[in-house]
Design a protein around this motif. Structure first.
Motif, PDB file in Angstrom:
ATOM      1  N   GLN A   7     -14.140 -21.591 -51.879  1.00  0.00           N
ATOM      2  CA  GLN A   7     -14.444 -20.433 -51.184  1.00  0.00           C
ATOM      3  C   GLN A   7     -15.615 -20.541 -50.192  1.00  0.00           C
ATOM      4  O   GLN A   7     -16.148 -21.391 -50.519  1.00  0.00           O
ATOM      5  CB  GLN A   7     -14.345 -19.058 -51.855  1.00  0.00           C
ATOM      6  CG  GLN A   7     -15.396 -18.982 -52.851  1.00  0.00           C
ATOM      7  CD  GLN A   7     -15.480 -17.828 -53.685  1.00  0.00           C
ATOM      8  OE1 GLN A   7     -14.301 -17.541 -54.604  1.00  0.00           O
ATOM      9  NE2 GLN A   7     -16.676 -17.295 -53.972  1.00  0.00           N
ATOM     10  N   LYS A   8     -15.677 -19.694 -49.301  1.00  0.00           N
ATOM     11  CA  LYS A   8     -16.926 -19.663 -48.848  1.00  0.00           C
ATOM     12  C   LYS A   8     -17.716 -18.321 -48.879  1.00  0.00           C
ATOM     13  O   LYS A   8     -17.135 -17.352 -48.632  1.00  0.00           O
ATOM     14  CB  LYS A   8     -16.706 -20.019 -47.057  1.00  0.00           C
ATOM     15  CG  LYS A   8     -18.082 -20.048 -46.368  1.00  0.00           C
ATOM     16  CD  LYS A   8     -17.437 -20.363 -44.880  1.00  0.00           C
ATOM     17  CE  LYS A   8     -18.823 -20.083 -44.063  1.00  0.00           C
ATOM     18  NZ  LYS A   8     -18.294 -19.825 -42.552  1.00  0.00           N
ATOM     19  N   GLY A   9     -19.010 -18.362 -49.441  1.00  0.00           N
ATOM     20  CA  GLY A   9     -19.660 -17.110 -49.630  1.00  0.00           C
ATOM     21  C   GLY A   9     -19.779 -16.347 -48.489  1.00  0.00           C
ATOM     22  O   GLY A   9     -19.907 -17.020 -47.322  1.00  0.00           O
ATOM     23  N   LYS A  19     -10.738 -16.236 -57.297  1.00  0.00           N
ATOM     24  CA  LYS A  19     -12.052 -16.188 -56.465  1.00  0.00           C
ATOM     25  C   LYS A  19     -13.320 -15.528 -57.007  1.00  0.00           C
ATOM     26  O   LYS A  19     -12.938 -14.495 -57.801  1.00  0.00           O
ATOM     27  CB  LYS A  19     -11.776 -15.664 -55.033  1.00  0.00           C
ATOM     28  CG  LYS A  19     -10.990 -16.369 -54.102  1.00  0.00           C
ATOM     29  CD  LYS A  19     -11.035 -17.901 -54.106  1.00  0.00           C
ATOM     30  CE  LYS A  19      -9.678 -18.638 -53.785  1.00  0.00           C
ATOM     31  NZ  LYS A  19     -10.097 -20.191 -53.933  1.00  0.00           N
ATOM     32  N   ARG A  31     -25.718 -24.903 -50.316  1.00  0.00           N
ATOM     33  CA  ARG A  31     -24.745 -23.954 -50.479  1.00  0.00           C
ATOM     34  C   ARG A  31     -23.374 -24.179 -50.342  1.00  0.00           C
ATOM     35  O   ARG A  31     -22.403 -24.048 -50.863  1.00  0.00           O
ATOM     36  CB  ARG A  31     -24.959 -23.064 -48.972  1.00  0.00           C
ATOM     37  CG  ARG A  31     -24.375 -21.584 -49.135  1.00  0.00           C
ATOM     38  CD  ARG A  31     -24.318 -20.917 -47.965  1.00  0.00           C
ATOM     39  NE  ARG A  31     -25.631 -20.991 -46.799  1.00  0.00           N
ATOM     40  CZ  ARG A  31     -25.662 -20.510 -45.698  1.00  0.00           C
ATOM     41  NH1 ARG A  31     -24.420 -20.030 -45.185  1.00  0.00           N
ATOM     42  NH2 ARG A  31     -26.669 -20.757 -45.083  1.00  0.00           N
ATOM     43  N   GLY A  57     -22.747 -18.987 -53.013  1.00  0.00           N
ATOM     44  CA  GLY A  57     -21.306 -19.014 -52.937  1.00  0.00           C
ATOM     45  C   GLY A  57     -20.290 -17.948 -53.235  1.00  0.00           C
ATOM     46  O   GLY A  57     -19.117 -18.234 -53.149  1.00  0.00           O
ATOM     47  N   ASN A 114     -20.043 -23.615 -52.385  1.00  0.00           N
ATOM     48  CA  ASN A 114     -18.984 -23.322 -51.935  1.00  0.00           C
ATOM     49  C   ASN A 114     -17.421 -23.990 -52.322  1.00  0.00           C
ATOM     50  O   ASN A 114     -16.460 -23.793 -52.653  1.00  0.00           O
ATOM     51  CB  ASN A 114     -18.973 -23.413 -50.391  1.00  0.00           C
ATOM     52  CG  ASN A 114     -19.645 -22.231 -49.875  1.00  0.00           C
ATOM     53  OD1 ASN A 114     -19.828 -21.131 -50.347  1.00  0.00           O
ATOM     54  ND2 ASN A 114     -20.118 -22.250 -48.556  1.00  0.00           N
ATOM     55  N   LYS A 115     -17.836 -25.431 -52.203  1.00  0.00           N
ATOM     56  CA  LYS A 115     -16.759 -26.454 -52.674  1.00  0.00           C
ATOM     57  C   LYS A 115     -16.278 -26.237 -53.806  1.00  0.00           C
ATOM     58  O   LYS A 115     -15.131 -26.299 -54.364  1.00  0.00           O
ATOM     59  CB  LYS A 115     -17.373 -27.768 -52.311  1.00  0.00           C
ATOM     60  CG  LYS A 115     -16.364 -28.961 -52.300  1.00  0.00           C
ATOM     61  CD  LYS A 115     -16.891 -30.205 -51.948  1.00  0.00           C
ATOM     62  CE  LYS A 115     -15.753 -31.330 -52.102  1.00  0.00           C
ATOM     63  NZ  LYS A 115     -16.307 -32.805 -52.134  1.00  0.00           N
TER      64      LYS A 115
END
Lengths: 205, 205
Positions: free
Chosen positions: B27-29, B58, B18, B101, B22-23
């Motif tokens: 962004q962060k899911g 995004k 995960r 993500g 995200n990377k």
């Protein structure tokens, strides 16, 4: 309120579409559906493919027993009805991922042709790519591998309706790809899938 | 087969996580869960937020009646049991997107506290962000807007168990954010959500 409604119209004009998301990600969302006996090597090739695609900065997500059977489908058992519903839901979830622009990998035995064809049809309805990959090994090979000890239990009568032993596996008649994992290296399997994805425009050539 | 198993070990070592996804996406899911009366403006703000986030490159995906009720949840009706199962499944699907993500936006009335708290708990279990956004307008405002003519039908007794009229709406007690869509512009609502997502590290500041 009048002000807000007017604003809405402006915003709504530019709805984000599937094509927009595909463009952002530099790929085309699609479902790669691996099917085959337990022990055929579906998860192995799915995991390796995920790694190979991610190494190319592609967004790929794997649906498997761990995240599906223990989550959304935890209220389903192994009756004929529940197995069909299991596959239907996985198909619908894969479609949501495709809509989001993601390359969704599904690795479930999915032994029945009717269930897989339903998933194929629901993708076609929405003009989405569905790539059926038959991971084809002889039962004897899968049973010798027996990575989870399931064949042993099935032979001992401890698992009823076990695919290949006491329940049929209906092989795909016209899958997009066949991988004979006992005759190919993992790299060859992954390369074969990637070549097909490039041909189909799911990955850039 | 020995060769393949050896290869597996090598490949499996580098499972895509995960955090990796995200990377890749920058962004962060997370799940942004809009709740409120029919006509409160949940979908309006979700659509506008989707556009604003996408404009920042995004990856965001909206779960709503169109893609959920007509797809995976088309075998659910409006009984108490089916409504709960509807929300549970949406929560589980949102989690899969967070794992992938993606910033998942959910816009369903989701009137019952128990159902929303279950979704919150299932996110917490997997250490995932769940942002509950209460789109809070007085019933009179929602009923006056009545964008789909549903309140009129509910008042006429043509829709049983309609939230706000013949079925309760249980307001969140400690939502992460409250949006009074009758007192704010759409831009202000979107800005408020984005500020919160930056604070939480879901979006870069």
């Amino acid at each position: 309120m009048t002000e807000q409604k007017a604003t809405n119209i402006t915003w709504h004009d530019g709805d984000v579409t599937r094509a927009d998301r595909n463009k952002l990600l530099g790929q085309k969302g699609a479902t790669i559906w691996f099917t085959g006996l337990s022990g055929s090597g579906k998860s192995t090739v799915a995991v390796a493919l995920e790694q190979a695609l991610f190494a190319r900065n592609k967004l790929v997500y794997r649906l498997d027993g761990d995240n599906v059977r223990h989550g959304i489908n935890k209220n389903l058992g192994f009756s004929a009805e529940d197995r069909a519903e299991n596959i239907r839901r996985i198909g619908e979830i894969a479609k949501l991922f495709v809509d989001a622009g993601v390359i969704a990998l599904s690795s479930f035995v999915s032994p029945y042709r009717t269930d897989r064809d339903l998933v194929r049809a629901m993708h076609a309805e929405s003009d989405m790519d569905f790539i059926e990959v038959y991971v084809d090994v002889p039962l004897a090979v899968a049973e010798e591998r027996d990575p989870k000890g399931l064949y042993k239990k099935a032979r001992a009568g401890e698992i009823p309706n076990f695919t290949g032993i006491s329940d049929p596996y209906e092989a795909p008649e016209t899958p997009e790809l066949v991988l004979k994992s006992h005759e190919m290296s993992l790299e060859e399997e992954v390369d074969a899938v990637i070549a097909l994805l490039q041909q189909r425009g799911i990955l850039p050539a």
